[in-house]
Enzyme design. Structure first.
Site, mmCIF file in Angstrom:
data_model
loop_
_atom_site.group_PDB
_atom_site.id
_atom_site.type_symbol
_atom_site.label_atom_id
_atom_site.label_comp_id
_atom_site.label_asym_id
_atom_site.label_seq_id
_atom_site.Cartn_x
_atom_site.Cartn_y
_atom_site.Cartn_z
ATOM 1 C CG ASP A 136 -0.262 0.058 2.545
ATOM 2 O OD1 ASP A 136 0.799 -0.587 2.703
ATOM 3 O OD2 ASP A 136 -0.757 0.747 3.457
ATOM 4 C CD GLU A 141 4.129 0.979 7.005
ATOM 5 O OE1 GLU A 141 4.883 1.336 7.903
ATOM 6 O OE2 GLU A 141 3.773 1.774 6.090
HETATM 7 N N1 BES Z 1 8.874 3.290 5.244
HETATM 8 C C1 BES Z 1 8.173 4.036 6.224
HETATM 9 C C2 BES Z 1 8.866 4.045 7.556
HETATM 10 C C3 BES Z 1 10.088 4.886 7.582
HETATM 11 C C4 BES Z 1 10.014 6.226 7.324
HETATM 12 C C5 BES Z 1 11.261 4.335 7.918
HETATM 13 C C6 BES Z 1 11.140 7.003 7.381
HETATM 14 C C7 BES Z 1 12.399 5.103 7.967
HETATM 15 C C8 BES Z 1 12.337 6.447 7.703
HETATM 16 C C9 BES Z 1 6.785 3.457 6.435
HETATM 17 O O1 BES Z 1 6.177 3.027 5.267
HETATM 18 C C10 BES Z 1 5.893 4.538 6.977
HETATM 19 O O2 BES Z 1 5.793 5.561 6.372
HETATM 20 N N2 BES Z 1 5.261 4.285 8.077
HETATM 21 C C11 BES Z 1 4.260 5.145 8.603
HETATM 22 C C12 BES Z 1 3.501 4.337 9.588
HETATM 23 C C13 BES Z 1 2.275 4.986 10.136
HETATM 24 C C14 BES Z 1 1.327 5.441 9.084
HETATM 25 C C15 BES Z 1 1.605 4.067 11.115
HETATM 26 C C16 BES Z 1 4.899 6.354 9.253
HETATM 27 O O3 BES Z 1 6.006 6.246 9.817
HETATM 28 O O4 BES Z 1 4.306 7.421 9.185
HETATM 29 MN MN MN Z 2 5.451 4.999 4.375
#
Ligand code: BES
Ligand code: MN
Length: 459
Positions: free
Chosen positions: A86, A151
């Site tokens: 997603d 996610e």
């Molecule tokens: N890939 C990201 C997580 C991430 C962001 C890792 C920056 C390292 C650096 C992941 O897909 C993400 O964006 N997660 C969301 C989760 C939330 C919506 C619960 C986030 O961190 O905002």
């Molecule tokens: Mn993300």
């Protein structure tokens, strides 16, 4: 692994990735539920083509999970691969230089929503797996694939599945490729992720919107009240006013802080190239790394209320809603912080305001011990292909399922092929194609090396 795989197959690989990226699998928007399913189906077709004897679509309360198993390789270790199909919404869509779901290459970079986060990285792992299979289609180790479609929106399907069937997390190592290099040329492995507490804060001050001439001067304005309340929760210096919050934080160790001090870092370049603003904000007495990796945050994501259409309307809004979230660090459990936030918001509200806090989703922070031998294997693979091992860093972002993935005892390798300026969640998200080609080789060599290394002491 066939060293010519990437150069020989590049055209096909790019075509396949563009096809995957063309599916607008925006999990947060109900109108895209069918697209999320199409993205899951794309993975199913791909995993079948890669010769996985087990490929399942697992349904739940939202977007489906895809599970697959490669052919069983007796006596070889098992690698669990996690990723998400997603993506985030695309707004502001007018800022994209090319359409977000029509991936375009400019200057060696592929621009599309999901190019880096996370479809491009999922694709990288799938093609690494493809490249390490022998002529009969057999990989050197057991690989389990676990892909979710929630996610980015805080859904429960995968969490529910792993709560019901925890044995799916049983593996010798788990590999998550949803991160970026620390800097160009310097791959990273992540020792912590922040947690999250995402909420909608609604303030109501009137039964209905009013004429701002007739009542302006006496009637309580919901947007104004909401703004003041938000400013009470976080002041101009960046301090969050939620009792017990900072006192509960488990700070990084001195060794960790010293290691961060030694990382190459230029505040000026960071501000100009990544933040793209005029100044850095936040708690000045802490370093930038402490502020983005080791301290909680409170951000306002959007405010709804009153009149935001074209032209002018003279109105006093009766209610207003802010979407806010706190990033959490060790010592700040999501459930606890959700209660503190509600209490603090209600305590800060004036007597003319009704305040309602709705928690949308969240998850706990995680710390990862990187001493397991699988991390050395990953370092060897990076050294072999890009000339440098990983640096140990933390991430400011979150991946809510990670604690669950690690609950079966497998070491969780959080890494990735992105670059810091990829623009995750922003307009013009991109993936550098050289990072993808290198990544296929890196993870291919990682799988081959992992298959050859004695991971657990012999029984
Ligand atoms: N890939 C990201 C997580 C991430 C962001 C890792 C920056 C390292 C650096 C992941 O897909 C993400 O964006 N997660 C969301 C989760 C939330 C919506 C619960 C986030 O961190 O905002
Ligand atoms: Mn993300």
């Amino acid at each position: 692994m066939d060293p010519n795989f990437v150069s020989r197959e590049q055209t096909r690989l790019l075509r396949e990735l563009r096809e995957f990226l063309a599916i607008p699998s925006i999990s947060a928007l109900p109108a895209h539920a069918a697209d999320c399913r199409r993205a899951a189906e794309w993975l199913v077709t791909d995993l079948r083509r890669l010769g996985c004897p087990v490929v399942e679509v697992i349904e739940g309360s939202g977007h489906p999970v895809v599970w697959a198993e490669g052919p069983r390789i007796p006596d070889a270790p098992t690698l669990l691969i996690y990723g998400h199909y997603d993506v985030q919404p695309v707004d502001p869509v007018e800022e994209w230089k090319s359409p977000p779901f029509d991936a375009m290459v400019r200057d060696g970079k592929l621009y599309a929503r999901g190019a880096a986060d996370d479809k491009g990285q999922v694709f990288c792992l799938l093609r690494a797996y493809e490249a390490v299979r022998d002529a009969a289609g057999k990989p050197p180790l057991n690989v389990h694939f676990l892909f979710e479609g929630e996610e980015e929106c805080g859904g429960h399907v995968l969490d529910d599945l792993l709560a019901r069937e925890p044995e799916r997390t049983t593996a010798d190592a788990a590999l998550i490729c949803d991160m970026s290099y620390y800097a160009p040329g310097i791959p990273g492995v992540y020792t912590a992720l922040r947690g999250l507490c995402y909420a909608e804060l609604t303030v109501r001050t009137l039964q209905r919107d009013l004429h701002s001439g007739s009542y302006g001067g006496v009637a309580p304005n919901a947007i104004e009240t909401l703004c003041r309340l938000l400013c009470d929760l976080k002041d101009g210096e960046g301090r969050i006013h939620i009792p017990k919050l900072y006192k509960s934080v488990v700070p990084p160790t001195r060794a960790e802080l010293r290691a961060w001090d030694r990382l190459p870092f230029s505040k000026r370049d960071f501000l100009r190239d990544e933040v793209t603003g005029k100044a850095l904000t936040g708690l000045k007495k802490y370093s930038v790394f402490e502020r983005i990796w080791a301290l909680p945050t409170l951000e306002i994501h959007g405010i709804r209320g009153g009149f935001v259409g074209d032209g002018a309307k003279t109105v006093i809004p009766a209610s207003a809603t802010a979407k806010v979230s706190l990033r959490l660090v060790p010592g700040l459990p999501f459930v606890q912080v959700a209660k503190w936030l509600e209490k603090a918001a209600k305590a800060a509200a004036p007597n003319w305001a009704e305040v309602d806090l709705k928690i949308l989703h969240g998850g706990d922070a995680v710390e990862v011990d990187t001493s397991h031998p699988a991390f050395a294997v990953l370092d060897e693979a990076f050294k072999e292909i890009v000339g440098k091992p990983t640096v140990r860093v933390r991430a400011g972002g979150s991946i809510p399922i990670v604690p669950r993935i690690g609950s079966g005892g497998a070491p969780v390798l959080l890494t990735g092929i992105g670059l810091p300026d990829d623009g995750l969640h922003s307009p013009n998200e991109k993936l550098d194609l050289q990072q993808l080609w290198d990544g296929i080789a890196v993870f291919g060599r990682f799988m081959e090396r992992l298959a050859a290394v004695p991971l657990a002491p012999a029984p």
